[in-house]
Write a protein that holds these residues in place. Structure first.
Motif, PDB file in Angstrom:
ATOM      1  N   PRO A  43      24.594 -96.776  65.290  1.00  0.00           N
ATOM      2  CA  PRO A  43      23.461 -96.807  66.222  1.00  0.00           C
ATOM      3  C   PRO A  43      23.633 -95.762  67.332  1.00  0.00           C
ATOM      4  N   ILE A  44      22.604 -94.953  67.510  1.00  0.00           N
ATOM      5  CA  ILE A  44      22.574 -93.992  68.616  1.00  0.00           C
ATOM      6  C   ILE A  44      21.273 -94.251  69.368  1.00  0.00           C
ATOM      7  N   PRO A  45      21.325 -94.527  70.656  1.00  0.00           N
ATOM      8  CA  PRO A  45      20.098 -94.843  71.406  1.00  0.00           C
ATOM      9  C   PRO A  45      19.064 -93.721  71.271  1.00  0.00           C
ATOM     10  N   GLY A  46      17.790 -94.141  71.121  1.00  0.00           N
ATOM     11  CA  GLY A  46      16.719 -93.153  70.996  1.00  0.00           C
ATOM     12  C   GLY A  46      15.530 -93.733  70.239  1.00  0.00           C
ATOM     13  N   PRO A  47      14.497 -92.909  69.971  1.00  0.00           N
ATOM     14  CA  PRO A  47      13.253 -93.403  69.355  1.00  0.00           C
ATOM     15  C   PRO A  47      13.327 -93.572  67.839  1.00  0.00           C
ATOM     16  N   ILE A  48      14.480 -93.274  67.233  1.00  0.00           N
ATOM     17  CA  ILE A  48      14.541 -93.244  65.770  1.00  0.00           C
ATOM     18  C   ILE A  48      14.284 -94.609  65.145  1.00  0.00           C
TER      19      ILE A  48
END
Length: 746
Positions: A304-309
């Protein structure tokens, strides 16, 4: 115009490009001598990515070789001898090249045809004579296939990007684990003596900072890769939806419309092979993209990488599911419609088909299809998604059928062969509506899963409207309801709304189509015939076709209200004419011997300028399914005066006794078919051969027809003892029933 004819007109660079398509793999001579055969085959119906299609390709290869051998055998002369050897050599060469890989032959020919079409299209602008003749269907198929090629490339591109993303992410995780190992080592320094810690700590801190800086940069890179991939998937899904709309909302709807018009006698709707190949390509591309999106989601969950994905992937997943749902539910279709005039207690059949069933492996767990008859109101509620569970308007026997997969054709379908409508429950009728105006439909429904039960679909499809009858006497009125509905139904209508009135020219087109189909004739209704019908329909005397072009005819005028002074409707009269012509008059109509659509006054005006004994055949105004003979002759009551006589109309009952040609032969006062053709020249080929001579002392009787006022019987004694039927003739309309008197020969 054939593509090869146009391709031969190419010049310069375009000609060189075309020539470069050919060689040892496919000689240009084969293209030249088999051009018509090659362009008539359904190459697009074969899915090159499906190994199961190999048998179709093999069949085409065998046919191609057979055509070449046939062509070779028919060559004669000195030049023909050399060509014969050459074509035979090419047949052997193609067999040895493609026998083990026939799909490659299909790929080769498809590439040749597409390239030739493109070169011709580029070389000719749309205003030129050659460009104007380009087959629009071929262009449309070309565009669809080009879009599929674009989708294939996009899907391959995102597959490569996904693998790259996965590889980078796996390396990122390894480096992250390295970072964690350095952190652990730094933590363990606390247990060491200060001197040892100072000696080792700077190197570890430097390494930690380097790795963390790389991880930060790489996390941003991974996020960018993910966003770029999502954007590419958005573009693919956008093109997928557009392609699906063209195939489902244009091509499939047009096929269904052709199927509907075929019910009125229009040309056959055509096969579903090309449509199925397109739908299967859609299914395959959709499924590949769906699997890619799920793999991208798995990678996101793994790291998990924070952002809109996350939101983007959810949106993509929702869109792709919606696309595949639309495809599956729209391709559950009725290949063979049930009869639209449905009689109770009578066996009938229907076939439903799932165009994507083979590609989605639905046949691995064959679904069952159920057929139910429902009313117009129930159909409306069904389309509004209102709860209609277990609602029906009757009982159909043998209404369950399992879908079967046919390996040779790649089709998944259910054949209902022995359905029978046991009973029907009618609704309350509106106003003047009769039972033959009430519409029902057969609902076919099924349920199946796709992709290891990942997706479960409930599919439903409605047949064309059916009218239920209990007696054959209701057939003609029921046919009128079906004819009007098939002709004037709008796409996407609320079941089963049709306009109450239509323009007269529109109706002319419909009844002409129906007439040609019923009579099985290329001779349709002429403009004069249609003017006659307009006069009858609108109680008009105008002979000008333009007077009727803007007039409208209501359903009531068509088949609810009786014609003025008659006890039958316009349709009932016209249907009677079709039935009579179909059963007894077809050859004479095709020969142009029957004018038919002429009223009594018109017949009189036409005949009075002709010699005595001239006659014509016209359909009776006063009787359903009747035809009469009108002829010009002397008035027996007034010397020197001529008048037109009309024979009492013949019906089907009369022609089961003696044919029209024989009846005309019997009447010696009939000499010329209007305008001036000797009657034997027109009808003699249909006369019944004379009876054989007497056998064992017995003479066979023979029935012949006379009109007493014109009887000049002089039978041949050798032909037996004919018996004469007296047929009433009158210069005025006759509406009383037939009265035959039997007279022995004089």
């Amino acid at each position: 115009m054939a593509v090869w004819i146009q391709a031969q007109q190419l010049q310069g660079d375009a000609l060189h490009q075309m020539q470069s398509l050919y060689g040892q793999h496919f000689p240009i001579e084969v293209r030249h001598y088999l051009s018509q055969w090659i362009e008539s085959q359904l190459w697009d119906a074969i899915d090159l990515e499906n190994p199961q299609e190999e048998f179709k390709a093999k069949r085409l290869l065998d046919s191609l070789i057979q055509e070449l051998q046939n062509k070779a055998e028919h060559q004669v002369g000195e030049d023909g001898f050399l060509l014969k050897i050459k074509l035979g050599h090419y047949a052997n060469q193609l067999k040895s090249t493609y026998d083990r890989c026939p799909l490659e032959l299909v790929r080769c020919i498809k590439h040749i045809l597409y390239t030739e079409q493109r070169l011709v299209r580029e070389a000719t602008n749309s205003n030129s004579p050659v460009g104007g003749m380009m087959d629009s269907m071929s262009q449309k198929y070309q565009q669809i296939n080009q879009a599929f090629e674009e989708l294939r490339l996009l899907t391959q591109d995102t597959e490569n990007d996904l693998r790259k993303l996965q590889h980078n992410q796996e390396y990122f995780i390894i480096q992250y684990q390295e970072s964690m190992r350095i952190q652990a080592q730094l933590a363990s320094l606390a247990t060491l003596p200060p001197a040892d810690r100072q000696l080792r700590e700077p190197a570890l801190l430097s390494k930690k900072n380097t790795v963390e800086a790389w991880l930060t940069r790489e996390a941003n890179t991974l996020q960018k890769y993910r966003l770029d991939l999502a954007e590419k998937h958005q573009k693919t899904l956008q093109l997928l939806r557009k392609q699906q709309t063209i195939i489902l909302d244009d091509e499939l709807i047009q096929w269904k419309r052709r199927q509907q018009l075929a019910g009125n006698g229009g040309p056959p709707e055509g096969g579903l092979d090309i449509l199925q190949s397109w739908c299967e390509k859609l299914a395959e591309t959709i499924w590949q993209n769906r699997q890619q999106i799920r793999r991208a989601e798995h990678l996101r969950q793994q790291l998990p990488i924070p952002g809109p994905i996350e939101e983007l992937l959810n949106e993509l997943n929702s869109t792709i599911t919606d696309i595949i749902s639309t495809l599956v539910t729209s391709t559950f279709i009725i290949e063979k419609q049930p009869p639209q005039v449905l009689k109770t207690q009578t066996k009938f059949a229907a076939t439903v088909r799932l165009l994507v069933g083979g590609k989605l492996n639905v046949h691995m767990n064959p679904p069952q299809v159920k057929a139910t008859i429902i009313s117009e109101q129930q159909a409306k509620a069904l389309l509004k998604n209102e709860n209609t569970r277990n609602d029906s308007s009757g009982e159909i026997l043998n209404n369950n059928c399992v879908m079967e997969y046919h390996q040779t054709t790649g089709t998944l379908s259910a054949h209902f062969r022995n359905m029978s409508l046991k009973r029907i429950k009618r609704s309350d009728r509106r106003g003047a509506e009769s039972v033959t105006e009430e519409k029902f439909t057969i609902l076919f429904e099924s349920q199946f899963s796709v992709g290891s039960n990942e997706l479960v679909f409930q599919v439903k499809t409605l047949s064309l409207p059916v009218v239920v009858i209990v007696h054959g006497s209701q057939d003609n009125n029921a046919t009128a309801t079906v004819l009007w509905d098939n002709a004037f139904a709008e796409p996407g209508r609320v079941p089963f709304l049709v306009p109450d009135k239509v323009l007269w020219p529109q109706l002319c087109e419909v009844i002409n189509m129906k007439y040609k189909a019923e009579v099985q004739s290329n001779r349709g209704l002429s403009e004069e015939n249609l003017v006659f019908l307009a006069q009858k329909a609108f109680s008009s005397s105008s002979n000008n076709p333009d007077d009727y072009r803007s007039m409208t005819m209501t359903w009531s005028q068509f088949n609810r209200e009786s014609l003025p002074g008659r006890n039958f409707t316009f349709w009932q009269w016209f249907d009677g004419v079709m039935e009579l012509t179909k059963k007894h008059l077809k050859p004479h109509w095709n020969d142009g011997a029957i004018l038919g659509f002429v009223n009594k006054q018109q017949a009189q005006d036409m005949l009075m300028s002709k010699p005595n004994g001239t006659f014509l055949l016209r359909f009776s105004d006063s009787e359903i399914g009747g035809i009469t003979i009108a002829w010009v002759a002397e008035n027996p009551n007034k010397a020197g005066e001529r008048m037109v006589w009309n024979l009492m109309p013949y019906t089907t009952k009369d022609f089961t006794i003696r044919s029209l040609a024989d009846r005309i032969s019997d009447l010696n006062h009939l000499l010329f078919l209007y305008p001036d053709r000797p009657k034997d020249e027109v009808f003699s080929k249909y006369y019944t051969p004379p009876l054989s001579k007497a056998v064992d002392g017995y003479v066979k009787p023979q029935i012949k027809q006379v009109v007493p006022e014109f009887a000049t019987a002089n039978p041949d004694p050798a032909s037996g003892n004919p018996t004469y039927m007296d047929q009433g003739a009158s210069p005025a309309p006759v509406s009383h029933p037939h009265a035959y008197g039997i007279y022995p020969a004089m």
